[in-house]
Scaffold this motif. Structure first.
Motif, PDB file in Angstrom:
ATOM      1  N   GLY C 132       0.818  -1.208   0.000  1.00  0.00           N
ATOM      2  CA  GLY C 132       0.000   0.000   0.000  1.00  0.00           C
ATOM      3  C   GLY C 132       0.854   1.261   0.000  1.00  0.00           C
ATOM      4  O   GLY C 132       2.051   1.229  -0.294  1.00  0.00           O
ATOM      5  N   GLY C 133       0.239   2.374   0.344  1.00  0.00           N
ATOM      6  CA  GLY C 133       0.961   3.636   0.483  1.00  0.00           C
ATOM      7  C   GLY C 133       1.671   4.061  -0.784  1.00  0.00           C
ATOM      8  O   GLY C 133       1.139   3.954  -1.881  1.00  0.00           O
ATOM      9  N   TRP C 134       2.910   4.543  -0.605  1.00  0.00           N
ATOM     10  CA  TRP C 134       3.672   5.084  -1.730  1.00  0.00           C
ATOM     11  C   TRP C 134       4.018   4.019  -2.757  1.00  0.00           C
ATOM     12  O   TRP C 134       3.963   4.266  -3.957  1.00  0.00           O
ATOM     13  N   THR C 135       4.387   2.842  -2.265  1.00  0.00           N
ATOM     14  CA  THR C 135       4.730   1.753  -3.184  1.00  0.00           C
ATOM     15  C   THR C 135       3.563   1.486  -4.124  1.00  0.00           C
ATOM     16  O   THR C 135       3.729   1.370  -5.335  1.00  0.00           O
ATOM     17  N   ASP C 136       2.384   1.419  -3.533  1.00  0.00           N
ATOM     18  CA  ASP C 136       1.171   1.148  -4.296  1.00  0.00           C
ATOM     19  C   ASP C 136       0.955   2.244  -5.332  1.00  0.00           C
ATOM     20  O   ASP C 136       0.747   1.970  -6.517  1.00  0.00           O
ATOM     21  N   ALA C 137       1.029   3.490  -4.884  1.00  0.00           N
ATOM     22  CA  ALA C 137       0.779   4.617  -5.787  1.00  0.00           C
ATOM     23  C   ALA C 137       1.759   4.581  -6.957  1.00  0.00           C
ATOM     24  O   ALA C 137       1.357   4.690  -8.122  1.00  0.00           O
ATOM     25  N   ALA C 138       3.036   4.387  -6.656  1.00  0.00           N
ATOM     26  CA  ALA C 138       4.054   4.404  -7.710  1.00  0.00           C
ATOM     27  C   ALA C 138       3.839   3.242  -8.678  1.00  0.00           C
ATOM     28  O   ALA C 138       3.770   3.440  -9.906  1.00  0.00           O
ATOM     29  N   LEU C 139       3.686   2.033  -8.160  1.00  0.00           N
ATOM     30  CA  LEU C 139       3.541   0.861  -9.034  1.00  0.00           C
ATOM     31  C   LEU C 139       2.280   0.951  -9.887  1.00  0.00           C
ATOM     32  O   LEU C 139       2.277   0.584 -11.058  1.00  0.00           O
ATOM     33  N   MET C 140       1.207   1.450  -9.288  1.00  0.00           N
ATOM     34  CA  MET C 140      -0.049   1.498 -10.037  1.00  0.00           C
ATOM     35  C   MET C 140      -0.020   2.574 -11.124  1.00  0.00           C
ATOM     36  O   MET C 140      -0.616   2.410 -12.186  1.00  0.00           O
ATOM     37  N   ARG C 141       0.710   3.676 -10.876  1.00  0.00           N
ATOM     38  CA  ARG C 141       0.827   4.690 -11.943  1.00  0.00           C
ATOM     39  C   ARG C 141       1.612   4.109 -13.117  1.00  0.00           C
ATOM     40  O   ARG C 141       1.256   4.312 -14.270  1.00  0.00           O
ATOM     41  N   ILE C 142       2.685   3.358 -12.810  1.00  0.00           N
ATOM     42  CA  ILE C 142       3.453   2.733 -13.892  1.00  0.00           C
ATOM     43  C   ILE C 142       2.551   1.783 -14.678  1.00  0.00           C
ATOM     44  O   ILE C 142       2.513   1.785 -15.904  1.00  0.00           O
ATOM     45  N   THR C 143       1.758   1.001 -13.942  1.00  0.00           N
ATOM     46  CA  THR C 143       0.833   0.072 -14.589  1.00  0.00           C
ATOM     47  C   THR C 143      -0.133   0.826 -15.502  1.00  0.00           C
ATOM     48  O   THR C 143      -0.392   0.414 -16.630  1.00  0.00           O
ATOM     49  N   ASP C 144      -0.651   1.943 -14.987  1.00  0.00           N
ATOM     50  CA  ASP C 144      -1.603   2.731 -15.775  1.00  0.00           C
ATOM     51  C   ASP C 144      -0.969   3.232 -17.068  1.00  0.00           C
ATOM     52  O   ASP C 144      -1.613   3.252 -18.113  1.00  0.00           O
ATOM     53  N   ILE C 145       0.297   3.649 -16.971  1.00  0.00           N
ATOM     54  CA  ILE C 145       0.974   4.149 -18.168  1.00  0.00           C
ATOM     55  C   ILE C 145       1.037   3.047 -19.221  1.00  0.00           C
ATOM     56  O   ILE C 145       0.728   3.274 -20.387  1.00  0.00           O
ATOM     57  N   PHE C 146       1.382   1.831 -18.777  1.00  0.00           N
ATOM     58  CA  PHE C 146       1.442   0.727 -19.727  1.00  0.00           C
ATOM     59  C   PHE C 146       0.067   0.405 -20.293  1.00  0.00           C
ATOM     60  O   PHE C 146      -0.084   0.072 -21.458  1.00  0.00           O
ATOM     61  N   LEU C 147      -0.951   0.517 -19.437  1.00  0.00           N
ATOM     62  CA  LEU C 147      -2.312   0.212 -19.875  1.00  0.00           C
ATOM     63  C   LEU C 147      -2.830   1.233 -20.875  1.00  0.00           C
ATOM     64  O   LEU C 147      -3.679   0.939 -21.709  1.00  0.00           O
ATOM     65  N   ALA C 148      -2.313   2.460 -20.748  1.00  0.00           N
ATOM     66  CA  ALA C 148      -2.856   3.547 -21.566  1.00  0.00           C
ATOM     67  C   ALA C 148      -2.487   3.408 -23.031  1.00  0.00           C
ATOM     68  O   ALA C 148      -3.189   3.904 -23.899  1.00  0.00           O
ATOM     69  N   PHE C 149      -1.356   2.730 -23.319  1.00  0.00           N
ATOM     70  CA  PHE C 149      -0.947   2.571 -24.717  1.00  0.00           C
ATOM     71  C   PHE C 149      -1.669   1.392 -25.355  1.00  0.00           C
ATOM     72  O   PHE C 149      -1.842   0.365 -24.730  1.00  0.00           O
ATOM     73  N   THR C 176       3.892  -5.876 -22.666  1.00  0.00           N
ATOM     74  CA  THR C 176       2.647  -5.132 -22.810  1.00  0.00           C
ATOM     75  C   THR C 176       1.467  -5.833 -22.157  1.00  0.00           C
ATOM     76  O   THR C 176       0.429  -5.225 -21.972  1.00  0.00           O
ATOM     77  N   SER C 177       1.604  -7.105 -21.811  1.00  0.00           N
ATOM     78  CA  SER C 177       0.408  -7.781 -21.302  1.00  0.00           C
ATOM     79  C   SER C 177       0.399  -7.982 -19.792  1.00  0.00           C
ATOM     80  O   SER C 177      -0.558  -8.538 -19.257  1.00  0.00           O
ATOM     81  N   TRP C 178       1.446  -7.554 -19.091  1.00  0.00           N
ATOM     82  CA  TRP C 178       1.402  -7.768 -17.637  1.00  0.00           C
ATOM     83  C   TRP C 178       0.444  -6.843 -16.881  1.00  0.00           C
ATOM     84  O   TRP C 178      -0.092  -7.236 -15.844  1.00  0.00           O
ATOM     85  N   PRO C 179       0.182  -5.586 -17.356  1.00  0.00           N
ATOM     86  CA  PRO C 179      -0.613  -4.690 -16.494  1.00  0.00           C
ATOM     87  C   PRO C 179      -1.989  -5.222 -16.082  1.00  0.00           C
ATOM     88  O   PRO C 179      -2.346  -5.101 -14.909  1.00  0.00           O
ATOM     89  N   PRO C 180      -2.759  -5.848 -16.990  1.00  0.00           N
ATOM     90  CA  PRO C 180      -4.055  -6.352 -16.512  1.00  0.00           C
ATOM     91  C   PRO C 180      -3.896  -7.394 -15.403  1.00  0.00           C
ATOM     92  O   PRO C 180      -4.686  -7.423 -14.456  1.00  0.00           O
ATOM     93  N   TYR C 181      -2.842  -8.217 -15.506  1.00  0.00           N
ATOM     94  CA  TYR C 181      -2.612  -9.215 -14.449  1.00  0.00           C
ATOM     95  C   TYR C 181      -2.281  -8.531 -13.129  1.00  0.00           C
ATOM     96  O   TYR C 181      -2.712  -8.959 -12.056  1.00  0.00           O
ATOM     97  N   ALA C 182      -1.506  -7.445 -13.227  1.00  0.00           N
ATOM     98  CA  ALA C 182      -1.144  -6.718 -12.014  1.00  0.00           C
ATOM     99  C   ALA C 182      -2.390  -6.144 -11.353  1.00  0.00           C
ATOM    100  O   ALA C 182      -2.567  -6.228 -10.132  1.00  0.00           O
ATOM    101  N   ARG C 183      -3.267  -5.578 -12.166  1.00  0.00           N
ATOM    102  CA  ARG C 183      -4.520  -5.007 -11.641  1.00  0.00           C
ATOM    103  C   ARG C 183      -5.350  -6.073 -10.929  1.00  0.00           C
ATOM    104  O   ARG C 183      -5.865  -5.876  -9.834  1.00  0.00           O
TER     105      ARG C 183
END
Lengths: 285, 263, 306
Positions: C132-149, C176-183
């Protein structure tokens, strides 16, 4: 005594992949203008009995009975369409946890008026007035505020009052309360019971009170059915529970810790296989 | 070396306050609570939901971290993350045995993992021994939680708490999710274990009858504060000082019918 | 093995009271296998996958012809004609032989992607959800960036940077396919991280790594397996798309996706050129789906019981 309900030889069976589970096994009892307690441990079939009366047992559950007589109508053979009219209007049910039985996205007012208008063709305005009146009757201090509130904004006790208001607004003749206070603190629990007691008394209703709490049921109800393994093993007047004779009832009573009579160890209930084979006691009076 | 008459308490809690939530929405669950617990004692915390009784257990075990005040275990102050010796001394039994066992882990894994964490060697023997001790035979060793009844699960949870030979058990409503006949079995088991192992209990419950059966001394909690300290005897005679406690005692006796207002 | 020793092994595997951890483990595997075996659809899936593996291993022996031998005089022949069981393609190569030889490539792509993307997603998602916390915020933003393309565009960019070739195509697909799994893994983690059994293991002194790997992963794996098997066909087709753009498998390599792409030009007149490898992809992804469903049930001891 006037009889509201007469249940004869009620069975509830569940077919699983491998075998058949009998949740309720040949139960017979009647309900008049009284507070009838059904007591038992988990798996005793007490809740299933309550659900079966209202036709709320879902497949793969299967209900059979000689008859479930409600004021001359056999509920067991009533088509679903007519049953829907009975359910809520004539016989209501209050469940254990208001958190799960109120719809979280509708306000309290919307839910109560809906319950009322389902059975009475009246305008929104009249329904609203009736709902506010009902909220007052369940001793909610500022009904206007609660009317507009969402269930998440209510405490457990308040939620259960709302539930009771909702169930009583169509003016049913029988109320089935399945562990209505088990999720609440003791002091709140007593207030809710007080309320239930007065409403039942005032309206001359029949109440089926399903609970695991022996002392509570014996102090609250008029008559008790003790269920074990899907059968009624004993029935008695509530205030004579301490004179119960069945070893299961005695065992349950003795396994309770008692503040006034402390013991080193609690006595442990040893279950006897034969209890499951006994005939269900007939509790029709 | 100074000698004192009373032995040093096993656990002492001074001016403990606990908060939940973040800065915008901070809520104080426990308000300057102090008590001590002697080795071998069984202390009860009784109160209604939201009174803060379970929160105190969370603060002791560092599951709640937003706290002020002092907690000492065997004279050593507890601050920050707890160390190995804390976990092998203090263990907790949770309320709901259906939620406190990992659904994909066998009883064996559940009991051997704490030993492995501790670096123990004779794991097999100790798992077998503790299972025997809580009244479950070896046949339960490789079962999954869903193959056990509520009472059996709670026995496993108790075994897990004891497998590292903890001396202080924090019991958070250990029987409130169980049927009364099963409750009696679990309470008896706890009493026996306490006697055999010389355990110290901090027992949290909303049920006065259960807590008076299990505890020598009872702290009544209300809105985050300790409002009264009850001796076992007082409960039996039903003489509490505060009206709140008196109300609890009366409520625990069941329903008393009052005549309808105006009738 | 004699009959009596078979029987005693069965008894050893069926006992209610295993004597050791090893025996309990064996019984668990045995029961899992029994469950899987009673699931007909899963067995069909398993047979398909085993068939794929066998085909991939023994391709040179199974293929009736050389998959690369061109014969322009016999191009685009219909199935069954002139000894081409599934027809021939635009260069006169035997489609059946190319499919058999392509099995290895397909298996390679699928294995590589399933061993990387879901695992990466599982790690990122559970770490993010549990800490959670900062780790969560940072990792999830990276995931979002990958998801956005858009997936293919991102894969293109990777392959363009890394160079063409099947390995790089696989790497690009995995990336390119890991972000949905991360979510997915994060959502599962959030529901279990506040459970009492996680609190209980924390109170035994377990650190975050042990909790995530030993206690949270087992609960996330079944939904990931379902998701992966559903994505399988998409993975094969993305690899094909890259091949089509000249960035994945290079001609004349036999690869199912590339075969579909090249057959696409003739789809109206010579349907079998694209359809046959398409059917192969369909059957294999069906196999993975069926097996995945069965595996999920076996991995969940509670579901297997009811």
């Amino acid at each position: 005594m006037k009889r509201f309900l007469t249940v004869e030889d009620l069975w509830v069976r569940f077919k699983t992949r491998y075998d058949m589970v009998e949740a309720v096994r040949g139960v017979s009892f009647s309900l008049g203008r009284e507070r009838l307690g059904i007591v038992g441990e988990s798996g005793s079939g007490k809740s299933m009995t309550g659900r079966a009366l209202l036709g709320l047992v879902r497949p793969p559950g299967d209900v059979s009975a000689t008859r479930i007589d409600f004021l001359g109508q056999d509920l067991h053979r009533l088509p679903e369409k007519k049953m829907r009219h009975i359910r809520g209007k004539e016989i209501s049910m209050v469940m254990q946890d208001p958190k799960y039985s109120l719809n979280p996205v509708l306000t309290v007012g919307e839910q109560i008026t809906e319950a009322y208008r389902l059975h009475n063709r009246v305008s929104q305005k009249i329904a609203r007035a009736k709902a506010l009146e009902m909220l007052e009757e369940v001793q909610i201090r500022d009904p206007e505020r609660v009317y507009k509130a969402y269930p998440s904004e209510l405490s457990g006790g308040m939620g259960q009052r709302v539930m009771i208001a909702m169930m009583l607004i169509p003016d049913p003749k029988v109320l089935i309360a399945d562990e209505p206070t088990s999720a609440l603190d003791v002091t709140v629990q007593l207030k809710i019971l007080q309320l239930l007691d007065q409403l039942v008394e005032k309206r001359g209703m029949g109440l089926i009170f399903i609970s695991h709490d022996l002392p509570l049921v014996s102090s609250f109800c008029d008559r008790i059915l003790i269920m074990y393994g899907g059968r009624i093993v004993e029935t008695c007047r509530a205030d004579q529970l301490d004179q119960a004779t069945h070893p299961y009832t005695r065992g349950l009573l003795q396994s309770l810790p008692d503040i006034r009579h402390p013991r080193e160890r609690l006595s442990v209930l040893t279950r006897d296989e034969s209890w499951k084979q006994e005939e269900s006691v007939n509790a029709i009076i | 070396m100074p000698l004192s008459d009373t032995p040093a308490p096993m656990l002492s809690v001074q001016d403990l306050s606990v908060w939940f939530g973040d800065t915008h929405n901070r809520f104080q669950a426990v308000d300057t609570v102090s008590f001590t617990l002697a080795a071998g004692e069984s202390l009860g915390l009784v109160g209604e939901s939201g009174s803060g009784k379970s929160t105190i257990l969370k603060a002791i075990t560092h599951l709640a971290t937003d706290i002020s005040g002092h907690i000492h275990l065997d004279g050593t102050p507890l601050t920050g993350p707890r160390d190995k010796s804390f976990y092998s001394t203090v263990q907790m039994v949770f309320q709901d045995p259906y939620a406190s066992l990992h659904p994909r882990h066998t009883v064996d894994r559940c009991l051997s993992e704490p030993l492995r964490l501790q670096g123990a060697t004779d794991i097999d023997n100790r798992v077998r021994q503790v299972l025997e001790e809580v009244g479950l035979g070896a046949k339960f060793r490789f079962r999954y939680p869903h193959q056990l009844s509520g009472g059996q699960r709670q026995r496993v949870a108790i075994a897990r708490a004891l497998v590292q030979n903890a001396r202080l058990l924090l019991l958070d409503e250990p029987t409130s999710a169980l049927d009364v006949s099963v409750q009696a079995e679990i309470l008896n088991l706890l009493s026996d274990l306490r006697k055999d192992r010389g355990l110290t209990f901090l027992f949290v419950s909303h049920d006065l009858a259960v807590i008076s059966h299990m505890c020598d001394r009872i702290l009544v909690m209300h809105q985050g504060k300790i409002t009264e300290v009850l001796q076992d005897k007082q409960l039996q005679s039903g003489t509490a000082e505060t009206p709140y406690t008196q109300g609890l005692i009366e409520a625990s006796r069941g329903f008393t019918r009052k005549e309808m207002a105006g009738a | 093995m004699t009959q009596s020793s078979t029987r005693s092994l069965t008894r050893w595997l069926r006992t209610d009271e295993p004597a050791s951890r090893l025996q309990a483990r064996c019984i668990q595997v045995y029961n899992g296998w029994q469950d899987l075996r009673s699931n007909k659809l899963a067995m069909i899936g398993l047979i398909i996958i085993l068939g794929l593996v066998v085909t991939a291993l023994f391709a040179p022996f199974l293929a009736p012809q050389d998959p690369y031998a061109q014969d322009l005089s016999r191009r685009l022949l219909a199935p069954g004609q002139d000894g081409f069981l599934l027809g021939s393609d635009e260069l006169g190569r035997d489609i059946l032989s190319r499919i058999i030889h392509g099995a290895g490539t397909t298996l390679y792509i699928v294995l590589l992607v399933t061993l990387t993307a879901p695992v990466a997603g599982l790690i990122v998602g559970t770490v993010s959800g549990y800490l959670g916390g900062w780790t969560d915020a940072a990792l999830m933003r990276i995931t979002d960036i990958f998801l956005a393309f858009p997936k293919l565009i991102l894969a293109l960019a990777f392959v363009a940077a890394l160079g063409a070739g099947i390995e790089n195509a696989v790497l690009a697909i995995a990336l390119t396919s890991w972000p949905p799994y991360a979510r997915l893994a994060r959502a599962e983690t959030l529901t279990v991280r506040n459970m009492d059994y996680i609190a209980a293991i924390r109170l035994q002194g377990a650190g975050p790594i042990r909790i995530i790997v030993g206690h949270i992963w087992p609960l996330c794996v079944s939904s990931l397996i379902v998701r992966v098997t559903l994505d399988m066909a998409g993975i094969i087709l993305t690899a094909a798309g890259l091949g089509f753009l000249g960035l994945g498998a290079q001609p004349p390599m036999a690869e199912w996706g590339a075969m579909i792409s090249s057959g696409r030009k003739y789809i109206l007149d010579y349907w079998w050129v694209a359809t046959m490898p398409g059917l192969a992809i369909f059957i294999v992804s069906l196999g993975f789906n069926l097996l995945g469903d069965g595996l999920r049930d076996v991995l969940d001891p509670k579901k297997a019981q009811s």
